[in-house]
Scaffold this motif. Structure first.
Motif, PDB file in Angstrom:
ATOM      1  N   LEU A   1       0.848  -1.199   0.000  1.00 48.39           N
ATOM      2  CA  LEU A   1       0.000   0.000   0.000  1.00 48.39           C
ATOM      3  C   LEU A   1       0.878   1.242   0.000  1.00 48.39           C
ATOM      4  O   LEU A   1       1.986   1.233   0.536  1.00 48.39           O
ATOM      5  N   PRO A   2       0.375   2.341  -0.613  1.00 49.06           N
ATOM      6  CA  PRO A   2       1.155   3.579  -0.646  1.00 49.06           C
ATOM      7  C   PRO A   2       1.496   4.048   0.774  1.00 49.06           C
ATOM      8  O   PRO A   2       0.688   3.881   1.688  1.00 49.06           O
ATOM      9  N   ALA A   3       2.671   4.631   0.913  1.00 51.03           N
ATOM     10  CA  ALA A   3       3.125   5.086   2.230  1.00 51.03           C
ATOM     11  C   ALA A   3       2.311   6.280   2.714  1.00 51.03           C
ATOM     12  O   ALA A   3       1.763   7.043   1.907  1.00 51.03           O
ATOM     13  N   ASN A   4       2.231   6.428   4.023  1.00 46.23           N
ATOM     14  CA  ASN A   4       1.614   7.612   4.632  1.00 46.23           C
ATOM     15  C   ASN A   4       2.561   8.800   4.466  1.00 46.23           C
ATOM     16  O   ASN A   4       3.695   8.636   4.040  1.00 46.23           O
ATOM     17  N   ALA A   5       2.083   9.991   4.844  1.00 49.87           N
ATOM     18  CA  ALA A   5       2.877  11.219   4.726  1.00 49.87           C
ATOM     19  C   ALA A   5       4.233  11.073   5.422  1.00 49.87           C
ATOM     20  O   ALA A   5       5.248  11.586   4.955  1.00 49.87           O
ATOM     21  N   ASP A   6       4.251  10.346   6.551  1.00 51.31           N
ATOM     22  CA  ASP A   6       5.511  10.224   7.310  1.00 51.31           C
ATOM     23  C   ASP A   6       6.396   9.077   6.804  1.00 51.31           C
ATOM     24  O   ASP A   6       7.403   8.733   7.429  1.00 51.31           O
ATOM     25  N   GLY A   7       5.991   8.464   5.680  1.00 46.91           N
ATOM     26  CA  GLY A   7       6.826   7.426   5.093  1.00 46.91           C
ATOM     27  C   GLY A   7       6.534   6.022   5.612  1.00 46.91           C
ATOM     28  O   GLY A   7       7.041   5.040   5.083  1.00 46.91           O
ATOM     29  N   SER A   8       5.708   5.925   6.657  1.00 39.61           N
ATOM     30  CA  SER A   8       5.346   4.597   7.163  1.00 39.61           C
ATOM     31  C   SER A   8       4.234   4.022   6.292  1.00 39.61           C
ATOM     32  O   SER A   8       3.515   4.761   5.626  1.00 39.61           O
ATOM     33  N   HIS A   9       4.105   2.700   6.309  1.00 41.04           N
ATOM     34  CA  HIS A   9       3.043   2.082   5.509  1.00 41.04           C
ATOM     35  C   HIS A   9       1.859   1.734   6.402  1.00 41.04           C
ATOM     36  O   HIS A   9       2.042   1.460   7.599  1.00 41.04           O
ATOM     37  N   PRO A  10       0.631   1.738   5.824  1.00 41.50           N
ATOM     38  CA  PRO A  10      -0.542   1.374   6.625  1.00 41.50           C
ATOM     39  C   PRO A  10      -0.381  -0.030   7.223  1.00 41.50           C
ATOM     40  O   PRO A  10       0.158  -0.913   6.568  1.00 41.50           O
ATOM     41  N   VAL A  11      -0.837  -0.172   8.453  1.00 44.33           N
ATOM     42  CA  VAL A  11      -0.653  -1.428   9.180  1.00 44.33           C
ATOM     43  C   VAL A  11      -1.838  -2.368   8.940  1.00 44.33           C
ATOM     44  O   VAL A  11      -2.991  -1.943   8.937  1.00 44.33           O
ATOM     45  N   ILE A  12      -1.517  -3.638   8.707  1.00 42.10           N
ATOM     46  CA  ILE A  12      -2.559  -4.659   8.521  1.00 42.10           C
ATOM     47  C   ILE A  12      -3.137  -5.012   9.890  1.00 42.10           C
ATOM     48  O   ILE A  12      -2.406  -5.467  10.775  1.00 42.10           O
ATOM     49  N   MET A  13      -4.422  -4.765  10.075  1.00 44.65           N
ATOM     50  CA  MET A  13      -5.084  -5.071  11.335  1.00 44.65           C
ATOM     51  C   MET A  13      -6.253  -6.007  11.072  1.00 44.65           C
ATOM     52  O   MET A  13      -7.045  -5.777  10.161  1.00 44.65           O
ATOM     53  N   ILE A  14      -6.360  -7.056  11.871  1.00 42.02           N
ATOM     54  CA  ILE A  14      -7.501  -7.972  11.757  1.00 42.02           C
ATOM     55  C   ILE A  14      -8.185  -8.023  13.114  1.00 42.02           C
ATOM     56  O   ILE A  14      -7.541  -8.273  14.135  1.00 42.02           O
ATOM     57  N   ARG A  15      -9.498  -7.709  13.119  1.00 40.01           N
ATOM     58  CA  ARG A  15     -10.243  -7.737  14.380  1.00 40.01           C
ATOM     59  C   ARG A  15     -10.890  -9.107  14.558  1.00 40.01           C
ATOM     60  O   ARG A  15     -11.608  -9.574  13.679  1.00 40.01           O
ATOM     61  N   ILE A  16     -10.576  -9.747  15.675  1.00 41.43           N
ATOM     62  CA  ILE A  16     -11.153 -11.068  15.925  1.00 41.43           C
ATOM     63  C   ILE A  16     -11.900 -11.118  17.244  1.00 41.43           C
ATOM     64  O   ILE A  16     -11.509 -10.488  18.232  1.00 41.43           O
ATOM     65  N   ALA A  17     -12.988 -11.860  17.235  1.00 39.38           N
ATOM     66  CA  ALA A  17     -13.701 -12.197  18.466  1.00 39.38           C
ATOM     67  C   ALA A  17     -13.109 -13.503  18.974  1.00 39.38           C
ATOM     68  O   ALA A  17     -12.353 -14.177  18.268  1.00 39.38           O
ATOM     69  N   ARG A  18     -13.452 -13.880  20.188  1.00 40.24           N
ATOM     70  CA  ARG A  18     -12.953 -15.145  20.716  1.00 40.24           C
ATOM     71  C   ARG A  18     -13.715 -16.306  20.070  1.00 40.24           C
ATOM     72  O   ARG A  18     -14.906 -16.199  19.814  1.00 40.24           O
ATOM     73  N   ALA A  19     -13.010 -17.385  19.790  1.00 35.31           N
ATOM     74  CA  ALA A  19     -13.677 -18.592  19.297  1.00 35.31           C
ATOM     75  C   ALA A  19     -14.148 -19.351  20.525  1.00 35.31           C
ATOM     76  O   ALA A  19     -13.346 -19.945  21.232  1.00 35.31           O
ATOM     77  N   GLY A  20     -15.434 -19.314  20.784  1.00 34.10           N
ATOM     78  CA  GLY A  20     -15.951 -19.937  22.000  1.00 34.10           C
ATOM     79  C   GLY A  20     -16.090 -18.887  23.092  1.00 34.10           C
ATOM     80  O   GLY A  20     -16.186 -17.697  22.803  1.00 34.10           O
TER      81      GLY A  20
END
Length: 150
Positions: free
Chosen positions: A31-50
């Motif tokens: 993904l294109p870098a942010n203004a500060d040169g860092s790249h967007p972070v991959i985040m996955i939201r999970i609920a508990r299994a059970g």
């Protein structure tokens, strides 16, 4: 004090179990870098299994009805069990994601079908998500300040 009560060790937060926690898979260089040169972070939201996430238990139950005879005869293939679990996790554990891209680096919007697609292409990601979702420790009730003995 060095010891913790059983409640502090084992009590989970049922709200957190249902609303989920964010897993951080690091910056996505596709993904294109942010203004500060860092790249967007991959985040996955999970609920508990059970746990307090009844939806997961119900989904597994519904999916295993199809295979009941095989399960009773101990004839359910590992692959079938895995497929079943994948569906249940895609349906009830993955609640959303950010900055996920496909193999060609194209943004991949969050959907149940895309979650399944990703799991099939990246079995190790599925293993990791499943493992994290099963870890009660991640969903423990937050320790209050005054418990830290300051």
């Amino acid at each position: 004090g060095g010891t913790m009560s059983l409640f502090k060790q084992f009590k989970t937060d049922s709200k957190v179990e249902k609303e989920g926690i964010l897993l951080d898979y690091g910056p996505n260089k596709d993904l294109p870098a942010n203004a500060d040169g860092s790249h967007p972070v991959i985040m996955i939201r999970i609920a508990r299994a059970g746990g307090a996430n009844d939806a997961y238990n119900k989904r597994i139950e519904a999916l295993s009805k199809k295979h009941r005879r095989k399960i009773q005869n101990d004839a359910l293939e590992i692959a079938e069990l895995r497929e079943m679990t994948m569906h249940a996790v895609a349906d009830t554990v993955i609640l959303g994601w950010e900055n996920v891209t496909d193999e060609d680096g194209n943004p991949m919007p969050f959907s149940r079908d895309n979650a399944l697609k990703l799991f099939k292409l990246l079995p190790d990601l599925f293993n990791d998500v499943q493992e994290q979702a099963a870890k009660a420790a991640l969903f423990r009730a937050h320790v209050r300040e005054d418990d830290l003995g300051n």
